[in-house]
Design an enzyme around this catalytic site. Structure first.
Site, PDB file in Angstrom:
ATOM      1  N   LEU A  70     -57.523  10.566 -11.131  1.00 13.44           N
ATOM      2  CA  LEU A  70     -58.237  11.840 -11.117  1.00 13.44           C
ATOM      3  C   LEU A  70     -59.537  11.716 -10.326  1.00 13.44           C
ATOM      4  CD1 LEU A  70     -56.493  13.714 -12.862  1.00 13.44           C
ATOM      5  CD2 LEU A  70     -56.748  11.574 -14.121  1.00 13.44           C
ATOM      6  N   ASN A  75     -62.653  14.948 -15.205  1.00 12.12           N
ATOM      7  CA  ASN A  75     -61.211  15.150 -15.140  1.00 12.12           C
ATOM      8  C   ASN A  75     -60.466  14.083 -15.935  1.00 12.12           C
ATOM      9  OD1 ASN A  75     -61.838  16.000 -11.779  1.00 12.12           O
ATOM     10  ND2 ASN A  75     -61.188  17.466 -13.309  1.00 12.12           N
ATOM     11  N   THR A 101     -61.594   6.525  -9.722  1.00 10.30           N
ATOM     12  CA  THR A 101     -62.891   5.863  -9.584  1.00 10.30           C
ATOM     13  C   THR A 101     -63.898   6.678 -10.376  1.00 10.30           C
ATOM     14  OG1 THR A 101     -62.364   4.978  -7.404  1.00 10.30           O
ATOM     15  CG2 THR A 101     -64.687   5.150  -7.972  1.00 10.30           C
ATOM     16  N   LYS A 176     -65.051  -1.798  -7.852  1.00  7.54           N
ATOM     17  CA  LYS A 176     -64.868  -0.710  -6.875  1.00  7.54           C
ATOM     18  C   LYS A 176     -66.214  -0.122  -6.449  1.00  7.54           C
ATOM     19  CE  LYS A 176     -62.894   2.623  -4.522  1.00  7.54           C
ATOM     20  NZ  LYS A 176     -62.166   3.735  -5.095  1.00  7.54           N
TER      21      LYS A 176
END
Lengths: 303, 303, 303, 303
Positions: A70, A75, A101, A176
């Site tokens: 998402l 979300n 992410t 990330k």
């Protein structure tokens, strides 16, 4: 049905429209559910034999293994904890992998809630961009309980050539975020250096060559150079279309900023990079590739 | 004589103490003069058969080809235009190559003065650091009249594996300055990303691996990682001793700053990188390698 | 003649066009020469009885006391040391006061050259802007030999309500540069704070009131607020026309940057302010008042 | 009892130890409860006749009007929604005023929860610092339902000379955050300008005078100058003891950063100010007054 349905967060209202997909085609004969497929999810999961269902809860009812992807923390929370969220019908022992992410602290909260239901949660954001998604060269950075990593690896291995275990829940996100922050800084640095060099009379291709032969070398200079006419096949060669959008980079840098603030980690260049991408979003660059920072730095008038 | 004399700008007064050396050993049978040999010049020019002379003017009297390598713009101006400078006795047709890293506008001024004397000036700063100097892997970036480049290449080729023609006088400096600015930005970015990742629970070696497999990759992450225990044989593995000093990086960033100001080029991250290295010089890091910015970012007390 | 001739650096070539004026009207009966009258000089020196002459050298021939006011360091050097410069015909014992805002190191060089001719040089940049010039509320910050300050004060006192002795030659420039750097930082800070507050739902007038009642108070918030409709009679109330142009602020911040680099003084916010005004010049704000940074920060599109 | 008990968050465990106080002495005859009195609360509420109770819930049971003042968002959430929090026993119609400086989004969440219980919540952070708290010159910035403002004003008016209505819930926090961000930027700007001026040869008192007579004027230059020996009675005159701690400023700038990130507002100088105060916390300045940034910028060694 045979066509892949994916969720586009720009076209639909946020709360009620999570399309969801089940597949029997991957990694083993048990079904795999996918939730929230957007730009990245489309190529990653383009498979025959999907079955479209109406809510995340329905996916959780039909599949033991679910991958979510998402665009934002909000979300993701909705897909898991919302009215028709996964947690409403998740089965004990299910493996829930979130490839969004998002904020690592949200990943940790989701993991706690999932654990209460007797299921397993792992965060597994993905690096490599849209191009890598089509070519199968993605890298998944996985955070969670180490004993469950093998199962995650089996599932994610079909999609990404690299699946790395990073540590406890949230560390996938952490990796990330750090990677993207470093990318943003190097990209702006390359753009500034290239622009300064051009102003000082250097040929752009020559300067790129020099950077790439020396300690100025980075992915942004040797693989994704932001200056038009230096490289082929990159967004700068195509008016900064395609690639990784400035809005998404600004969002990821916002996550880095939040993580740095909450852990009291100084990120002087990271903060400024965040602000630069934020300014760019306000100045008409939101839909361009993030390498358009080179264009942003160029003068637009004589002065 | 057989030993190499070099000029150490820390130990001697600036004006009067330029040691100068002539050599018959390089590139051809005509003598080559060297002026202002410091940290970089020592390994580059360690040859038998040198003859030590007393001033830059004396070098100019004995050699048609001269290489200068001085720490600052002021030193370079002195070596050329000072009371006992090269220009006092330079012969017509001489080739004067300045390998100092200085302000490109100073290079241009020197070139004008040299031209008035009927000689040729080229700027040819060098990239690669002290390690590369010992191993012969230097890169010279040369600015000047293109017709004279072959002669410069012959001379510099013995020392550096790469000799690149960059354009008009000053463009060698421009390339060096841009390269070092990008290096500083990437290094600080790597340090910030590694530090943030460690704070978020990641193992440093793993995070370095992830950066290097993805778009966060840069020379500072894959060749010169600033985090102790991630790589061997780099300054971070040796308490940031050796390498490229913070003071020198601050000086080079000052040159980038000046060039950007005079050409009205925006360098947002470059400016901040300059300020960070300036702060480090004031906080006890002046003699450490520039990768010690990682240490600078780490907390020193509980808070 | 009765009309004032002034030099406009935008309309004429730089080198040859310095208009020059002599006046018998000020401070005493001996004539006073003015060189390089631009935006600031016009109202400062609007007097009857001027005589227009053809070069700075001619001014020096006719007047023992000369005030120069030029836009850049280069212009100032030209007016003093150029082919038809002041130094060609300056009389011994003359008092030369430079009210330009230029690099303090250039002021020091000019002082040396003037001293060689047996005359006195003082730097005396002026603060207060165009409005203050018309109303006589300027402040001159004077650097030079203290014994000569009384003479300078007599001359400058007619124009500015405050004439302050700052120290040796160059310290007038230093004071001006520091003052303007602080101004730029406070202005951008006010713009950021006002914009953030508006985004968070605050009324701009209320927020300005709160800042001005508390420790957020500064000249940019209480006298020259950058947000339209908060105050009357300031550039923000008039589409950022008039006032102190972004280009001039960028130029002054360039001087601050150069001074900081050469003295190794960290100016983290000052550097970034410089870069922001540099970006603004490139994005269409060069002719607007420097308070237009508020507009620059506002979003221009939905995102 | 007659002595005031206050909660010190450094000495006690966070969750269970909220001391709480009731008073009959203020504004009217009905009791007023205070929760979480720390550095600021101590002088604000030093009154006779207090009664110490054991938990926030107990305060809510005994008082219809409660003022909370806690150091962080987490502490505030705990005081309201924790196991023994206010909401466990709050009476319908109660007025709950939170004077903590916290994230505006947390204020909004608390307001929702309080509203569900039939009570009223207002955020009312305070400006003016510890000195103002002792002298009664505080300013409360109040966000909430406008109809309830009169009641809040009656209560807060005894403590602060100014009580301002800012708008909906959260706008009090917004005003405080913007004010403090502007303060931090101006303070660092003043420190940079003063330091640069001193390096350029100016006397600190003279430079402060010049700033204060011109457009560089701000609260940090004219009321709280960061340079030792320029003013009396400020922390810089007392080795930066007392005043407003660097840690607290870093925390408030973190709130500004979070608000800016979530509203996508560019704060280039604000972000960098945040990073500078974060660095200072890591370099031994955490307990010093925030004006110690001047000291932080000064060199600590020859270089």
């Amino acid at each position: 049905t045979s066509s892949l349905r994916y969720w586009n967060h720009r076209q639909r209202p946020a709360a009620a429209s999570l399309a969801a997909v089940c597949s029997r085609s991957m990694a083993s004969k048990t079904p795999v559910g996918f939730i929230g497929l957007g730009n990245m999810g489309n190529p990653m999961f383009q498979e025959a034999g999907e079955q479209v269902v109406s809510s995340p809860a329905d996916v959780a009812e039909k599949a033991h293994r679910i991958i979510t992807m998402l665009p934002t923390s909000i979300n993701a929370v909705e897909a898991y904890s919302g009215t028709n969220g996964i947690l409403k019908k998740v089965k004990k022992g299910s493996l829930l992998i979130d490839s969004s992410t998002i904020d690592p602290s949200v990943s940790k909260e989701l993991a706690k809630e999932v654990e209460k239901m007797g299921a397993v949660f792992m965060d597994a954001p993905v690096s490599g961009g849209v191009g890598a998604a089509w070519s199968g060269n993605l890298m998944f950075m996985v955070g969670g309980v180490e004993e469950e990593f093998a199962a995650a690896q089996e599932l994610l291995g079909c999609m990404g050539s690299n699946v790395l275990f990073c540590g406890a829940v949230g560390t996938g996100q952490a990796a990330k975020i750090c990677d993207n922050m470093q990318l943003a800084i190097s990209m702006i640095g390359t753009a500034e250096a290239m622009n300064l060099g051009i102003r000082l009379g250097l040929d752009p291709k020559l300067l790129a060559k020099i950077l790439n032969m020396s300690s100025g070398r980075c992915w942004s200079s040797d693989t994704y150079n932001p200056v038009p006419a230096v490289m082929d096949g990159v967004p700068s060669a195509n008016n900064y279309q395609g690639g990784f959008g400035t809005t998404l980079m600004a969002k990821d840098l916002g996550l880095a900023q939040d993580s740095a603030t909450s852990t009291k980690s100084p990120i002087l260049l990271g903060s400024l990079a965040h602000q630069i991408y934020r300014m760019m979003c306000a100045k008409g660059y939101s839909k361009k590739d993030f390498s358009s920072v080179f264009q942003f730095l160029r003068e637009e008038e004589n002065f």
